[in-house]
Write an enzyme that holds these catalytic residues in place. Structure first.
Site, PDB file in Angstrom:
ATOM      1  N   CYS A   1       4.573   9.529  -0.187  1.00 44.80           N
ATOM      2  CA  CYS A   1       3.145   9.849  -0.124  1.00 44.80           C
ATOM      3  C   CYS A   1       2.849  10.867  -1.215  1.00 44.80           C
ATOM      4  O   CYS A   1       3.540  11.881  -1.325  1.00 44.80           O
ATOM      5  CB  CYS A   1       2.776  10.424   1.247  1.00 44.80           C
ATOM      6  SG  CYS A   1       1.065  10.965   1.325  1.00 44.80           S
TER       7      CYS A   1
ATOM      8  N   ARG B   1       0.827  -1.208   0.000  1.00 40.27           N
ATOM      9  CA  ARG B   1       0.000   0.000   0.000  1.00 40.27           C
ATOM     10  C   ARG B   1       0.865   1.263   0.000  1.00 40.27           C
ATOM     11  O   ARG B   1       0.959   1.956  -1.008  1.00 40.27           O
ATOM     12  CB  ARG B   1      -0.950  -0.028   1.219  1.00 40.27           C
ATOM     13  CG  ARG B   1      -2.066   1.002   1.191  1.00 40.27           C
ATOM     14  CD  ARG B   1      -1.676   2.396   1.539  1.00 40.27           C
ATOM     15  NE  ARG B   1      -1.058   2.515   2.869  1.00 40.27           N
ATOM     16  CZ  ARG B   1      -0.560   3.656   3.328  1.00 40.27           C
ATOM     17  NH1 ARG B   1      -0.584   4.755   2.586  1.00 40.27           N
ATOM     18  NH2 ARG B   1       0.015   3.714   4.525  1.00 40.27           N
ATOM     19  N   ASP B   2       1.574   1.515   1.089  1.00 45.11           N
ATOM     20  CA  ASP B   2       2.328   2.776   1.183  1.00 45.11           C
ATOM     21  C   ASP B   2       3.475   2.773   0.169  1.00 45.11           C
ATOM     22  O   ASP B   2       3.823   3.806  -0.389  1.00 45.11           O
ATOM     23  CB  ASP B   2       2.891   2.937   2.612  1.00 45.11           C
ATOM     24  CG  ASP B   2       3.036   4.392   3.028  1.00 45.11           C
ATOM     25  OD1 ASP B   2       2.828   5.278   2.181  1.00 45.11           O
ATOM     26  OD2 ASP B   2       3.377   4.648   4.189  1.00 45.11           O
TER      27      ASP B   2
ATOM     28  N   HIS C   1       5.657   4.610  12.513  1.00 50.38           N
ATOM     29  CA  HIS C   1       5.568   4.538  11.038  1.00 50.38           C
ATOM     30  C   HIS C   1       6.549   5.575  10.485  1.00 50.38           C
ATOM     31  O   HIS C   1       6.200   6.749  10.336  1.00 50.38           O
ATOM     32  CB  HIS C   1       4.121   4.840  10.630  1.00 50.38           C
ATOM     33  CG  HIS C   1       3.844   4.860   9.165  1.00 50.38           C
ATOM     34  ND1 HIS C   1       3.195   3.825   8.510  1.00 50.38           N
ATOM     35  CD2 HIS C   1       4.089   5.791   8.213  1.00 50.38           C
ATOM     36  CE1 HIS C   1       3.066   4.131   7.226  1.00 50.38           C
ATOM     37  NE2 HIS C   1       3.598   5.331   7.016  1.00 50.38           N
TER      38      HIS C   1
ATOM     39  N   ASN D   1       8.920   4.437   3.034  1.00 51.73           N
ATOM     40  CA  ASN D   1       9.056   3.982   4.420  1.00 51.73           C
ATOM     41  C   ASN D   1      10.429   3.366   4.579  1.00 51.73           C
ATOM     42  O   ASN D   1      11.030   2.891   3.616  1.00 51.73           O
ATOM     43  CB  ASN D   1       8.029   2.883   4.731  1.00 51.73           C
ATOM     44  CG  ASN D   1       6.612   3.368   4.583  1.00 51.73           C
ATOM     45  OD1 ASN D   1       6.095   3.450   3.485  1.00 51.73           O
ATOM     46  ND2 ASN D   1       5.983   3.691   5.683  1.00 51.73           N
TER      47      ASN D   1
ATOM     48  N   HIS E   1       9.006   7.124   7.696  1.00 49.54           N
ATOM     49  CA  HIS E   1       9.572   7.226   6.340  1.00 49.54           C
ATOM     50  C   HIS E   1      11.047   7.540   6.531  1.00 49.54           C
ATOM     51  O   HIS E   1      11.502   7.846   7.643  1.00 49.54           O
ATOM     52  CB  HIS E   1       8.811   8.280   5.532  1.00 49.54           C
ATOM     53  CG  HIS E   1       7.458   7.762   5.090  1.00 49.54           C
ATOM     54  ND1 HIS E   1       7.201   7.365   3.807  1.00 49.54           N
ATOM     55  CD2 HIS E   1       6.319   7.529   5.785  1.00 49.54           C
ATOM     56  CE1 HIS E   1       5.944   6.929   3.718  1.00 49.54           C
ATOM     57  NE2 HIS E   1       5.385   7.021   4.918  1.00 49.54           N
TER      58      HIS E   1
HETATM   59  P1  HMG Z   1     -13.278  14.567  -1.761  1.00 47.78           P
HETATM   60  O1  HMG Z   1     -12.978  15.068  -3.151  1.00 47.78           O
HETATM   61  O2  HMG Z   1     -13.447  15.569  -0.677  1.00 47.78           O
HETATM   62  O3  HMG Z   1     -14.528  13.598  -1.690  1.00 47.78           O
HETATM   63  O4  HMG Z   1     -12.149  13.542  -1.375  1.00 47.78           O
HETATM   64  P2  HMG Z   1     -15.825  13.412  -2.491  1.00 47.78           P
HETATM   65  O5  HMG Z   1     -16.749  12.683  -1.594  1.00 47.78           O
HETATM   66  O6  HMG Z   1     -16.273  14.726  -3.081  1.00 47.78           O
HETATM   67  O7  HMG Z   1     -15.403  12.430  -3.693  1.00 47.78           O
HETATM   68  C1  HMG Z   1     -14.617  12.812  -4.804  1.00 47.78           C
HETATM   69  C2  HMG Z   1     -14.734  11.718  -5.854  1.00 47.78           C
HETATM   70  O8  HMG Z   1     -14.138  10.526  -5.354  1.00 47.78           O
HETATM   71  C3  HMG Z   1     -16.183  11.327  -6.178  1.00 47.78           C
HETATM   72  O9  HMG Z   1     -16.210  10.882  -7.519  1.00 47.78           O
HETATM   73  C4  HMG Z   1     -16.438  10.167  -5.267  1.00 47.78           C
HETATM   74  O10 HMG Z   1     -17.438   9.300  -5.750  1.00 47.78           O
HETATM   75  C5  HMG Z   1     -15.097   9.466  -5.265  1.00 47.78           C
HETATM   76  P3  HMG Z   1     -16.909  11.761  -8.671  1.00 47.78           P
HETATM   77  O11 HMG Z   1     -18.310  12.000  -8.206  1.00 47.78           O
HETATM   78  O12 HMG Z   1     -16.104  13.044  -8.704  1.00 47.78           O
HETATM   79  O13 HMG Z   1     -16.761  10.926  -9.894  1.00 47.78           O
HETATM   80  N1  HMG Z   1     -14.835   8.732  -4.020  1.00 47.78           N
HETATM   81  C6  HMG Z   1     -14.434   7.452  -3.959  1.00 47.78           C
HETATM   82  N2  HMG Z   1     -14.184   6.539  -4.908  1.00 47.78           N
HETATM   83  C7  HMG Z   1     -13.789   5.317  -4.498  1.00 47.78           C
HETATM   84  N3  HMG Z   1     -13.618   4.984  -3.207  1.00 47.78           N
HETATM   85  C8  HMG Z   1     -13.847   5.877  -2.222  1.00 47.78           C
HETATM   86  C9  HMG Z   1     -14.276   7.167  -2.608  1.00 47.78           C
HETATM   87  N4  HMG Z   1     -14.589   8.265  -1.887  1.00 47.78           N
HETATM   88  C10 HMG Z   1     -14.931   9.214  -2.767  1.00 47.78           C
HETATM   89  N5  HMG Z   1     -13.666   5.530  -0.951  1.00 47.78           N
HETATM   90  C11 HMG Z   1     -11.336  11.644  -0.128  1.00 47.78           C
HETATM   91  C12 HMG Z   1     -12.107  12.947  -0.068  1.00 47.78           C
HETATM   92  C13 HMG Z   1     -11.051  11.223   1.297  1.00 47.78           C
HETATM   93  C14 HMG Z   1     -12.206  10.586  -0.832  1.00 47.78           C
HETATM   94  C15 HMG Z   1     -10.042  11.883  -0.938  1.00 47.78           C
HETATM   95  O14 HMG Z   1      -9.381  12.970  -0.369  1.00 47.78           O
HETATM   96  C16 HMG Z   1      -9.118  10.698  -0.930  1.00 47.78           C
HETATM   97  O15 HMG Z   1      -9.439   9.648  -1.506  1.00 47.78           O
HETATM   98  N6  HMG Z   1      -7.918  10.842  -0.299  1.00 47.78           N
HETATM   99  C17 HMG Z   1      -6.970   9.753  -0.184  1.00 47.78           C
HETATM  100  C18 HMG Z   1      -5.556  10.257  -0.283  1.00 47.78           C
HETATM  101  C19 HMG Z   1      -4.613   9.123  -0.050  1.00 47.78           C
HETATM  102  O16 HMG Z   1      -4.936   7.970  -0.267  1.00 47.78           O
HETATM  103  N7  HMG Z   1      -3.379   9.448   0.402  1.00 47.78           N
HETATM  104  C20 HMG Z   1      -2.374   8.455   0.669  1.00 47.78           C
HETATM  105  C21 HMG Z   1      -2.675   7.599   1.865  1.00 47.78           C
HETATM  106  S1  HMG Z   1      -2.321   8.403   3.438  1.00 47.78           S
HETATM  107  C22 HMG Z   1      -0.634   8.165   3.646  1.00 47.78           C
HETATM  108  O17 HMG Z   1       0.031   7.666   2.767  1.00 47.78           O
HETATM  109  C23 HMG Z   1      -0.032   8.489   4.993  1.00 47.78           C
HETATM  110  C24 HMG Z   1       0.251   7.249   5.846  1.00 47.78           C
HETATM  111  O18 HMG Z   1       1.108   6.351   5.177  1.00 47.78           O
HETATM  112  C25 HMG Z   1       0.894   7.676   7.185  1.00 47.78           C
HETATM  113  C26 HMG Z   1       2.103   8.602   6.985  1.00 47.78           C
HETATM  114  O19 HMG Z   1       3.086   8.187   6.341  1.00 47.78           O
HETATM  115  O20 HMG Z   1       2.006   9.736   7.447  1.00 47.78           O
HETATM  116  C27 HMG Z   1      -1.042   6.485   6.184  1.00 47.78           C
HETATM  117 MG    MG Z   2       3.249   6.469   5.151  1.00 48.71          MG
END
Ligand code: HMG
Ligand code: MG
Length: 281
Positions: free
Chosen positions: A236, A12-13, A203, A245, A205
């Site tokens: 990220c 995933r990450d 966690h 990571n 990086h």
């Molecule tokens: P938004 O634009 O505010 O939400 O995004 P929305 O509800 O308006 O949806 C936008 C579009 O996405 C819509 O589609 C939804 O249907 C669709 P459209 O109508 O435009 O065609 N949608 C989805 N599709 C599939 N599955 C879903 C989903 N939800 C909405 N679950 C949202 C808000 C949270 C969805 C968006 O910001 C998002 O997906 N963010 C994810 C970002 C991400 O994955 N980042 C990386 C992971 S975090 C990380 O790596 C850090 C970590 O490792 C720890 C660290 O290292 O710090 C964990």
């Molecule tokens: Mg991470």
């Protein structure tokens, strides 16, 4: 021998930040190699918007292709839609992911910190009622790419809220991979006032090569779970400049040299690392 768990987050990450789309069959093969290496838990998918992270769009197919394995399969779930997809894909655990800093919270999940906590509470309840285990991630626990240094009290506040809503474990994300040991020490002291060490994971990086040193600081505070990514893959998409990571093989070698038991097979780990390096863009 004192045990330490390495929670593998490479599929995933590690993969979420790769530029070219990685074939679903290769994602499945990577997870299968990791299962052989002996991980108890592997984060394999992210049910987020494919517009935000296109690489993770095939999570359901990845999970279907893996089938029943000894390791627990985990996935990221940002909202109700993500949770429902994760439940359909028969994962054992899900993670909500927030931030201690406002800038990263808005950039990564389009919500303020308080909005995200409100969004997570019903998700965590539903996941627990369904019998899933739940992690709560907190990003930017020492530094944020948008807001600068993160005050430890902010991390402690989010950790307390995630624990109160029912998360089994809180993973502390050092998203930028540059934290000083002093900053990690201060952050852990604050968080440990709210959450016991047994429910915390580190966690890290590894952009500046400080992750292993920060794992040592965390070990001194009693943490025994560390997230890592095979071959150090990743970054990220919403943390510009941050590298992957800390590499799982490096954490395994480091912990083994310190006398900890990770329950992993070094030869199988090397095989998975070689395959993972081939997936790097
Ligand atoms: P938004 O634009 O505010 O939400 O995004 P929305 O509800 O308006 O949806 C936008 C579009 O996405 C819509 O589609 C939804 O249907 C669709 P459209 O109508 O435009 O065609 N949608 C989805 N599709 C599939 N599955 C879903 C989903 N939800 C909405 N679950 C949202 C808000 C949270 C969805 C968006 O910001 C998002 O997906 N963010 C994810 C970002 C991400 O994955 N980042 C990386 C992971 S975090 C990380 O790596 C850090 C970590 O490792 C720890 C660290 O290292 O710090 C964990
Ligand atoms: Mg991470």
């Amino acid at each position: 021998m004192d045990k330490v768990e390495i929670f593998e987050v490479g599929p995933r990450d590690g993969l979420q930040n790769q530029a070219g789309f990685i074939a679903t069959a290769d994602k499945i093969k990577l997870v299968q190699l990791l299962v052989v290496a002996g991980f108890a838990r592997i984060e394999v998918a992210s049910f987020v918007s494919p517009k935000w992270v296109p690489q993770m769009a095939d999570g359901a197919d990845v999970l279907a292709g893996i089938g029943n394995v000894a390791a627990e399969m985990w996935a990221l779930t940002p909202n109700a839609r993500g949770l429902s997809a994760a439940i359909s894909a028969s994962v054992e655990g899900v993670a909500v992911f927030g931030s201690a800093s406002e800038g990263f919270s808005r950039a990564n999940i389009n919500a303020t910190v308080d909005e995200s906590l409100k969004r997570f509470a019903p998700l965590v309840s539903e996941a627990k009622e369904t019998g899933l285990k739940v992690r709560g991630y907190i990003s930017c626990v020492t530094d944020c790419p948008y807001d600068g240094a993160t005050p430890p009290a902010r991390v402690a506040r989010v950790a307390k809220a995630l624990l109160a809503m029912g998360c089994d474990e809180i993973s502390l994300g050092e998203t930028l991979g540059r934290a000083t040991p002093e900053a990690v020490d201060a952050m852990l002291k604050a968080v440990l006032n709210e959450v016991p060490a047994a429910q915390l994971a580190g966690h890290f990086h590894d952009t500046a090569g400080v992750a292993l040193g920060n794992i040592d600081v965390s070990l001194k505070h009693g943490l025994r779970i560390f997230d890592a990514s095979i071959a150090g893959l990743g970054g990220c998409p919403y943390a510009p400049g941050a590298a992957g990571n800390v590499a799982t093989e490096a954490v395994h070698a480091h912990l083994t040299a310190l006398g900890y038991d990770t329950n992993l097979d070094a030869t199988a780990l090397d095989k998975a690392a070689t395959f993972a390096k081939g997936l790097r863009a």
